[in-house]
Design a protein around this motif. Structure first.
Motif, PDB file in Angstrom:
ATOM      1  N   SER A 152       0.803  -1.214   0.000  1.00 14.50           N
ATOM      2  CA  SER A 152       0.000   0.000   0.000  1.00 14.50           C
ATOM      3  C   SER A 152       0.835   1.262   0.000  1.00 14.50           C
ATOM      4  CB  SER A 152      -0.941   0.005   1.203  1.00 14.50           C
ATOM      5  OG  SER A 152      -0.202  -0.035   2.416  1.00 14.50           O
ATOM      6  N   ASP A 185       1.220   2.909  -3.403  1.00 11.78           N
ATOM      7  CA  ASP A 185       0.066   3.421  -4.123  1.00 11.78           C
ATOM      8  C   ASP A 185       0.252   4.890  -4.479  1.00 11.78           C
ATOM      9  OD1 ASP A 185      -1.197   0.992  -3.807  1.00 11.78           O
ATOM     10  OD2 ASP A 185      -2.460   1.650  -2.127  1.00 11.78           O
ATOM     11  N   ASN A 191      -7.448   0.970 -11.618  1.00  7.64           N
ATOM     12  CA  ASN A 191      -6.899  -0.123 -10.818  1.00  7.64           C
ATOM     13  C   ASN A 191      -7.118  -1.492 -11.437  1.00  7.64           C
ATOM     14  OD1 ASN A 191      -5.842   1.578  -8.892  1.00  7.64           O
ATOM     15  ND2 ASN A 191      -7.632   1.466  -7.547  1.00  7.64           N
ATOM     16  N   ARG A 198       1.493   0.701 -10.113  1.00  7.04           N
ATOM     17  CA  ARG A 198       0.876   1.190  -8.881  1.00  7.04           C
ATOM     18  C   ARG A 198      -0.641   1.148  -8.965  1.00  7.04           C
ATOM     19  NH1 ARG A 198       5.440   2.894  -5.596  1.00  7.04           N
ATOM     20  NH2 ARG A 198       7.102   3.337  -7.086  1.00  7.04           N
ATOM     21  N   SER A 199      -1.250   1.183  -7.779  1.00 11.52           N
ATOM     22  CA  SER A 199      -2.688   1.363  -7.662  1.00 11.52           C
ATOM     23  C   SER A 199      -2.994   2.804  -7.264  1.00 11.52           C
ATOM     24  CB  SER A 199      -3.268   0.417  -6.603  1.00 11.52           C
ATOM     25  OG  SER A 199      -3.099  -0.929  -6.969  1.00 11.52           O
ATOM     26  N   ARG A 243      -5.182   5.049  -4.686  1.00  6.92           N
ATOM     27  CA  ARG A 243      -5.921   4.975  -3.435  1.00  6.92           C
ATOM     28  C   ARG A 243      -6.488   6.351  -3.120  1.00  6.92           C
ATOM     29  NH1 ARG A 243      -3.828   4.596   2.059  1.00  6.92           N
ATOM     30  NH2 ARG A 243      -1.772   4.121   1.193  1.00  6.92           N
TER      31      ARG A 243
END
Length: 406
Positions: free
Chosen positions: A46, A49, A81, A92-93, A95
């Motif tokens: 995470s 992100d 995503n 990457r995501s 968030r």
């Protein structure tokens, strides 16, 4: 597809840059947490992100537009995503961290600091001019890129105090110029201006006076609306004109529809003209429907989602966004594409910067020339907003919907 459209047939002076950017943006996606050349692997942790903080008007005076922005952000983040964003060696995501500022500038300013401390590499928000200015000031202090969704030309000015702020909405001067062209074509010889309280209304007053100065249309009277939630009838009484006189309502929803309704109640039978801030379902539905039927608005061409006309990359992307938005949330997207474009611009900047560093994201933002869902943007070091003038079109309310003229 959910990525922004880059279309050289739509862009003019921006075409070469946009085409190059588009090839980068549309290529090379791999599953989350993978190097682009690798096979399957675990998802990225995470802390890798792209964290985007949003301060939005989910309640209060700006909630009609703020809620639409939240929905668009969530829709676009989900789409991004599915494949992830290649940034350097990892994918990457996105968030999102979304907070409700209650349409309060002081709360919005606090959000900028809170979201940055919580790890946000960029900020989005402020559908009201006042909340956007508060966010812009705070973003400058914490040196975090901020993409404004608000109306008001002073959001990005003075430029030396807004080096981290970029505005996506059209500039007032461009909307006013397009309205005056419409007056000329319709032979409207006299208009009055009913402008909202606050920064957005201030921009409209300046822009309309400037645009009308060299036209054959006279500005008969300028009247300011009281704050959202108060009665507009007294202001409407002062500008209600005859059959051929026009009234420009320069305000955002829900004030736009309420002002039109009071104009009709005050006896105005002439045309009503809106700036882009009026384009929302609230303006054309319910108690406002009869009052706004036949009214005109200047708005980005993202309202064109007809299957018949969707032939370019930009039009197809707009139709896809509108379809997904309507399926998930009902109603038309209206104002929502700005937030989608803001998130896509950040994703593109992260990809090109090969980094999530705030300074590098800012540097890439001001080198962008792209065609998004809402319209075209060409940010430079000397210009941080808003939308390109050639993205604007004229619409008329017909049977409760926005129909493009010409």
């Amino acid at each position: 597809m959910a990525t922004p459209a880059f279309d050289s047939t739509v862009l003019t002076r921006r075409g070469v840059l946009a085409a190059a950017a588009g090839s980068v943006l549309l290529a090379g996606c791999a599953p989350q947490g993978q190097r682009p050349e690798d096979g399957p692997s675990s998802s990225a942790p995470s802390d890798q992100d792209l964290i985007v903080g949003a301060s939005l008007e989910l309640t209060g005076a700006g909630s009609v537009l703020g809620v639409a922005q939240r929905q668009a952000l969530q829709l676009t983040a989900d789409s991004l995503n599915r494949t992830g964003i290649p940034v350097g060696n990892l994918v990457r995501s996105v968030r999102l961290q979304i907070l409700d500022n209650g349409s309060n500038p002081q709360v919005a300013a606090r959000h900028a600091a809170e979201l940055t401390r919580a790890g946000a590499q960029a900020l989005i928000g402020g559908v009201l001019g006042e909340t956007s200015v508060a966010l812009a000031t705070a973003a400058q202090q914490v040196k975090t890129p901020f993409l404004s969704l608000g109306y008001g030309d002073r959001i990005v000015l003075p430029l030396d105090e807004r080096t981290f702020t970029y505005k996506l909405t059209p500039d007032a001067v461009d909307m006013a110029s397009r309205l005056v062209e419409l007056f000329e074509s319709m032979k409207v010889r006299k208009v009055s201006l009913l402008a909202a309280d606050g920064l957005h209304g201030d921009s409209g007053v300046r822009a309309m006076r400037e645009a009308l100065a060299d036209s054959s249309t006279d500005l008969a009277r300028t009247v300011r609306l009281p704050a959202t939630g108060r009665r507009f009838r007294a202001a409407a009484d002062r500008v209600a004109g005859g059959e051929r006189d026009g009234v420009v309502v320069w305000a955002t929803a829900p004030d736009s529809g309420a002002a039109a309704r009071e104009l009709r109640a005050a006896g105005h039978r002439g045309p009503i003209f809106f700036d882009a801030g009026a384009v929302a379902d609230d303006t054309v539905q319910g108690a406002n429907a009869a009052a706004v039927e036949g009214a005109y608005a200047v708005h980005p061409a993202c309202l064109d989602i007809s299957a018949v006309t969707a032939t370019t990359t930009a039009q197809l992307a707009r139709r896809d966004f509108a379809t997904r938005y309507t399926q998930r949330h009902g109603g038309s997207p209206g104002f929502a594409p700005y937030a989608s474009d803001a998130l896509q611009l950040l994703a593109w900047s992260a990809r090109m910067a090969t980094s999530l560093d705030r300074g590098r994201l800012r540097a890439l933002l001001q080198a962008q020339a792209v065609q998004g869902i809402a319209g075209g943007y060409a940010f430079t070091a000397a210009r941080h907003g808003g939308m390109e003038p050639d993205s604007l079109a004229v619409y008329q309310v017909y049977r409760g919907g926005w129909t493009r003229l010409g």
